[in-house]
Design a protein around this motif. Structure first.
Motif, mmCIF file in Angstrom:
data_model
loop_
_atom_site.group_PDB
_atom_site.id
_atom_site.type_symbol
_atom_site.label_atom_id
_atom_site.label_comp_id
_atom_site.label_asym_id
_atom_site.label_seq_id
_atom_site.Cartn_x
_atom_site.Cartn_y
_atom_site.Cartn_z
ATOM 1 N N SER A 1 0.830 -1.207 0.000
ATOM 2 C CA SER A 1 0.000 0.000 0.000
ATOM 3 C C SER A 1 0.861 1.252 0.000
ATOM 4 O O SER A 1 0.571 2.225 -0.701
ATOM 5 N N TRP A 2 1.931 1.227 0.783
ATOM 6 C CA TRP A 2 2.849 2.374 0.832
ATOM 7 C C TRP A 2 3.418 2.686 -0.543
ATOM 8 O O TRP A 2 3.420 3.838 -0.985
ATOM 9 N N ASN A 3 3.888 1.659 -1.245
ATOM 10 C CA ASN A 3 4.486 1.871 -2.559
ATOM 11 C C ASN A 3 3.444 2.367 -3.566
ATOM 12 O O ASN A 3 3.669 3.344 -4.290
ATOM 13 N N ILE A 4 2.287 1.697 -3.606
ATOM 14 C CA ILE A 4 1.250 2.075 -4.564
ATOM 15 C C ILE A 4 0.852 3.532 -4.398
ATOM 16 O O ILE A 4 0.697 4.263 -5.383
ATOM 17 N N ASN A 5 0.688 3.951 -3.152
ATOM 18 C CA ASN A 5 0.145 5.279 -2.886
ATOM 19 C C ASN A 5 1.193 6.372 -2.744
ATOM 20 O O ASN A 5 0.832 7.537 -2.543
ATOM 21 N N LEU B 1 -8.267 0.565 1.189
ATOM 22 C CA LEU B 1 -8.675 1.266 2.411
ATOM 23 C C LEU B 1 -8.109 2.679 2.420
ATOM 24 O O LEU B 1 -8.805 3.647 2.769
ATOM 25 N N ASN B 2 -6.867 2.804 2.020
ATOM 26 C CA ASN B 2 -6.222 4.109 1.920
ATOM 27 C C ASN B 2 -6.985 5.012 0.961
ATOM 28 O O ASN B 2 -7.295 6.168 1.260
ATOM 29 N N GLY B 3 -7.326 4.456 -0.211
ATOM 30 C CA GLY B 3 -8.055 5.229 -1.211
ATOM 31 C C GLY B 3 -9.442 5.640 -0.757
ATOM 32 O O GLY B 3 -9.936 6.709 -1.125
ATOM 33 N N TYR B 4 -10.068 4.791 0.042
ATOM 34 C CA TYR B 4 -11.421 5.085 0.528
ATOM 35 C C TYR B 4 -11.431 6.370 1.354
ATOM 36 O O TYR B 4 -12.255 7.270 1.137
ATOM 37 N N TRP C 1 5.396 8.876 3.245
ATOM 38 C CA TRP C 1 4.600 8.515 2.065
ATOM 39 C C TRP C 1 4.777 9.514 0.922
ATOM 40 O O TRP C 1 3.941 9.608 0.039
ATOM 41 N N PHE C 2 5.862 10.272 0.973
ATOM 42 C CA PHE C 2 6.218 11.183 -0.129
ATOM 43 C C PHE C 2 5.067 12.098 -0.544
ATOM 44 O O PHE C 2 4.719 12.204 -1.728
ATOM 45 N N GLY C 3 4.464 12.748 0.458
ATOM 46 C CA GLY C 3 3.464 13.777 0.184
ATOM 47 C C GLY C 3 2.057 13.286 -0.060
ATOM 48 O O GLY C 3 1.182 14.091 -0.399
ATOM 49 N N ASN C 4 1.799 12.002 0.133
ATOM 50 C CA ASN C 4 0.463 11.480 -0.181
ATOM 51 C C ASN C 4 -0.642 12.097 0.665
ATOM 52 O O ASN C 4 -1.808 12.085 0.273
#
Length: 291
Positions: free
Chosen positions: A51-55, A199-202, A229-232
């Protein structure tokens, strides 16, 4: 020749992506020498890392590709694909469609532009239940439809996306040949990692305003979260200006803060993945009852 397209700070997510791939390899290579309890702990970390990488790494790369040479961006896309477990090129198409709809509500035909919209499978114009969104989203994408959509205008990219998918499957096959027990052990954590991404996207859009561009997303301004998370966390800012580089999101937030306040941009105090714990997402009646 200039290596990085935007800033040398992009070396950070690039190195983090390489470290993530090495971590994945270690999970399998070191499986037999570790006690079960440690593999369980690392499996949980593996799920979070997906999840960390994707987001963060993968997501930022979509909007502001890290490298100036085009070939290096294709190479990094391949690296990300085998690391996170699906085609980065396919993900880019899905994500750009997400920005076309910005978590829109269904139209009169019951369809949304954004395939990732939290309203797509909801009822009566309300967001879908967080449980079903989190655990079912993984099964909803049609790889065939995504490939065909990309191939209409970018035939090479469609082929490259398929190659990325095959590369991941090939690497997984090698993993099974090396230690099939380890691979089977980590498959549930792979699924869990994709669920954590959903879940993160929700919570990046729950209580956002699909009708107001500056409030399309939901932000978290927690500094540690945005560093890791590089600014997410600056998600409302990101949806408002998707091409803003991740290193500039904080400054951009300061520039538009007054406009965001006027528009009622929803901001939570936790990271997005813990949005269910954020007091800002609690029912107002529940908050009143606690006072």
């Amino acid at each position: 020749m200039k290596l990085f397209a935007h800033t040398r700070w992009d070396v950070a997510p690039v190195l983090a992506a390489i470290a993530h791939l090495l971590f994945n390899i270690y999970l399998v290579v070191g499986f037999e020498s570790r006690p079960l309890w440690l593999s369980l702990v690392l499996g949980g970390l593996y799920a979070v890392s997906i999840s960390w990488n994707i987001n963060s790494i993968s997501h930022n790369f979509i909007h502001t590709p890290y490298f100036k040479p085009r070939g290096m961006n294709y190479a990094f896309s391949l690296l990300e694909s085998v690391t996170i477990g699906f085609s980065q090129t396919y993900y880019q198409w899905i994500h750009m469609r997400h920005h076309s709809g910005n978590s829109d509500r269904p139209n009169e035909k019951g369809e949304t532009v954004d395939w990732l919209s939290i309203y797509r499978h909801g009822k009566n114009g309300e967001p879908e239940n967080v449980w079903s969104y989190t655990f079912l989203s993984f099964f909803r994408d049609s790889l065939g439809d995504i490939h065909k959509a990309i191939a209409k205008n970018r035939p090479f990219d469609a082929k490259w996306g398929r190659f990325e998918l095959y590369a991941f499957l090939g690497l997984a096959a090698i993993g099974f040949l090396y230690d099939w027990k380890a691979m089977l052990f980590f498959i549930p954590f792979y699924y869990l990692g994709n669920c954590l991404s959903s879940l993160n996207g929700y919570y990046e859009h729950l209580n956002g305003d699909p009708e107001e561009p500056i409030a399309w997303g939901v932000s978290s301004h927690n500094r540690f979260y945005n560093w890791l998370w590089f600014g997410n966390g600056y998600h409302a800012e990101h949806h408002y200006r998707p091409k803003t580089h991740w290193t500039e999101l904080r400054n951009f937030h300061e520039k538009i803060k007054e406009d965001q306040d006027k528009a009622g941009v929803h901001v939570i105090s936790t990271c997005h993945a813990l949005g269910f714990m954020a007091k800002e997402n609690r029912n107002p009646d529940m908050i009143d009852a606690d006072v």
